[in-house]
Design a protein around this motif. Structure first.
Motif, PDB file in Angstrom:
ATOM      1  N   PRO A   1     -48.151   0.109 -14.116  1.00 51.38           N
ATOM      2  CA  PRO A   1     -46.936   0.564 -14.793  1.00 51.38           C
ATOM      3  C   PRO A   1     -47.256   1.483 -15.967  1.00 51.38           C
ATOM      4  N   VAL A   2     -46.476   2.533 -16.082  1.00 54.75           N
ATOM      5  CA  VAL A   2     -46.597   3.471 -17.208  1.00 54.75           C
ATOM      6  C   VAL A   2     -45.189   3.801 -17.694  1.00 54.75           C
ATOM      7  N   ARG A   3     -45.105   4.174 -18.954  1.00 57.06           N
ATOM      8  CA  ARG A   3     -43.810   4.557 -19.504  1.00 57.06           C
ATOM      9  C   ARG A   3     -43.805   6.044 -19.832  1.00 57.06           C
ATOM     10  N   VAL A   4     -42.697   6.698 -19.518  1.00 54.44           N
ATOM     11  CA  VAL A   4     -42.544   8.120 -19.843  1.00 54.44           C
ATOM     12  C   VAL A   4     -42.233   8.234 -21.330  1.00 54.44           C
ATOM     13  N   ILE A   5     -43.142   8.854 -22.084  1.00 54.39           N
ATOM     14  CA  ILE A   5     -42.929   8.968 -23.528  1.00 54.39           C
ATOM     15  C   ILE A   5     -42.527  10.377 -23.954  1.00 54.39           C
ATOM     16  N   GLU A   6     -42.644  11.334 -23.030  1.00 55.60           N
ATOM     17  CA  GLU A   6     -42.259  12.698 -23.364  1.00 55.60           C
ATOM     18  C   GLU A   6     -42.063  13.485 -22.069  1.00 55.60           C
ATOM     19  N   ALA A   7     -41.051  14.346 -22.068  1.00 54.74           N
ATOM     20  CA  ALA A   7     -40.789  15.172 -20.891  1.00 54.74           C
ATOM     21  C   ALA A   7     -40.934  16.642 -21.257  1.00 54.74           C
ATOM     22  N   HIS A   8     -41.825  17.330 -20.540  1.00 58.55           N
ATOM     23  CA  HIS A   8     -41.982  18.771 -20.702  1.00 58.55           C
ATOM     24  C   HIS A   8     -41.214  19.459 -19.576  1.00 58.55           C
ATOM     25  N   ARG A   9     -41.277  20.765 -19.524  1.00 58.56           N
ATOM     26  CA  ARG A   9     -40.500  21.499 -18.521  1.00 58.56           C
ATOM     27  C   ARG A   9     -40.910  21.123 -17.100  1.00 58.56           C
ATOM     28  N   THR A  10     -42.206  20.995 -16.856  1.00 55.19           N
ATOM     29  CA  THR A  10     -42.676  20.709 -15.494  1.00 55.19           C
ATOM     30  C   THR A  10     -43.532  19.449 -15.407  1.00 55.19           C
ATOM     31  N   GLN A  11     -43.735  18.778 -16.540  1.00 53.20           N
ATOM     32  CA  GLN A  11     -44.611  17.608 -16.551  1.00 53.20           C
ATOM     33  C   GLN A  11     -44.012  16.470 -17.367  1.00 53.20           C
ATOM     34  N   LEU A  12     -44.502  15.263 -17.070  1.00 53.05           N
ATOM     35  CA  LEU A  12     -44.143  14.070 -17.823  1.00 53.05           C
ATOM     36  C   LEU A  12     -45.396  13.506 -18.481  1.00 53.05           C
ATOM     37  N   HIS A  13     -45.282  13.143 -19.743  1.00 50.21           N
ATOM     38  CA  HIS A  13     -46.374  12.480 -20.433  1.00 50.21           C
ATOM     39  C   HIS A  13     -46.141  10.985 -20.298  1.00 50.21           C
TER      40      HIS A  13
END
Length: 358
Positions: free
Chosen positions: A48-60
């Motif tokens: 499991p991972v959590r999305v902490i930031e959304a860029h234009r084409t990628q998820l951190h």
């Protein structure tokens, strides 16, 4: 090396976490709500991972021993939990959300903008100056109620205001279900003032206009300059966007806090229950109208107009309620029309394909 996820497979309640140090995943907001959607084998194969930031084409994304960027996934937003497919990240599986904050996207389009997922408390930030707008605060509270997220109104710049109690009184009139605090975002004890909501495993979010102190409050909670801050123009109390994208920051002791860009426009969508909760007294009164489709204007037997004539309700508040109800109905109708158009298009495509096969 294969990681052992059994230690937090069952998840934990916030009460449990107050008695011990949270694991890394728990500090990101992992709980029984998410672990019950999966199995130990799945957690081992797709951690499991959590999305902490959304860029234009990628998820951190961030997890136990994982801090990486993956390709953008459809309808995934900051705050979501994913079961990460390490070999093919685009096949990562999102887990069901316990809350979702959304609005109708700015402009004349009909699209819905997802703001954040799996938030526990929303701090609705306004300031004790020209930024203060009761109608806008009602919209934010309705947004939170609809998402089943706890709303707290924070009125900043109280140190620059002659009588902050007046602003507090107005904000408190929105609902007896919310807490309203007046504070100075730069005070050394801000974290203490927000301690009731800043608990291990909890996810907090700040929403509001630009320049009201959201990023300053984020920094006060994290104890570092996690978010860029800026000043407002004092002549019109308007700020510039110092935060350009939504980003989750880790809190000392466990927990996450979301900083968001300022919102100049907030149109509600799918928020019927949220609006009804903010205006619970008017919603209840409307049940007493003679006609079910009463517009609460000149119809005979209107309970709303009777209460207004008796001085039992405020005219300005009534107008704000009617405006939100009409807006919600219009947006809901627009969505139904869009779905109908999509169904019609699918039927047309199937008909064309069927004709070609003949």
């Amino acid at each position: 090396m294969t990681r052992d996820f059994s230690q937090f497979f069952s998840g934990s309640s916030s009460t449990d976490l107050n008695k011990r140090d949270p694991s890394f995943l728990e500090s990101l907001g992992w709980s029984a709500y998410f672990s019950q959607q999966t199995s130990l084998d799945q957690l081992t194969q797709t951690p499991p991972v959590r999305v902490i930031e959304a860029h234009r084409t990628q998820l951190h994304v961030l997890g136990d021993g994982i801090d990486t960027l993956i390709p953008q996934l459809p309808d995934v937003v900051v705050g979501d939990w994913l079961l990460l497919d390490l070999e093919t990240p685009t096949k990562s599986e999102p887990l069901d959300r316990k809350s979702l904050i959304k609005r109708r996207a700015p402009g004349t389009g009909r699209s819905i903008q997802l703001i954040a997922a799996n938030v526990d408390t929303v701090f609705i930030v306004s300031s004790c100056n020209q930024d203060f707008n009761l109608a806008r605060l009602e919209r934010y509270v309705a947004l939170a109620f609809e998402a089943e997220v706890t709303p707290v109104i924070l009125l900043t710049k109280s140190d620059l205001c002659v009588d902050p109690a007046t602003f507090v009184q107005q904000a408190q009139s929105i609902s007896d279900q919310i807490v309203v605090l007046a504070l100075n975002a730069k005070d050394a004890d801000v974290a203490t003032q927000l301690a009731d909501w800043r608990k291990p495993g909890q996810t907090l979010a700040f929403l509001g206009s630009s320049g009201v102190g959201k990023s300053t409050l984020v920094n006060a909670l994290t104890g570092e300059n996690s978010a860029e801050t800026g000043a407002i123009r004092e002549d019109d109390a308007k700020g510039r966007h110092t935060t350009t994208r939504r980003q989750l920051h880790q809190l000392p002791g466990g927990g996450m806090v979301l900083d968001t860009p300022g919102m100049r426009e907030l149109q509600l969508t799918d928020a019927n229950q949220g609006v009804a909760s903010v205006f619970a007294d008017l919603t209840e009164l409307a049940h007493g109208c003679r006609f079910r489709d009463c517009a609460h204007d000149t119809e005979p037997g209107c309970a709303i107009q009777a209460a207004l004539a008796a001085g039992e309700i405020d005219h300005a508040r009534l107008q704000r309620w009617k405006k939100l109800v009409a807006e919600e109905a219009f947006n809901a109708k627009s969505m139904l029309e869009r779905k109908a158009e999509a169904r019609s298009l699918k039927k047309h495509i199937r008909a064309v394909q069927s004709t070609k096969r003949r």
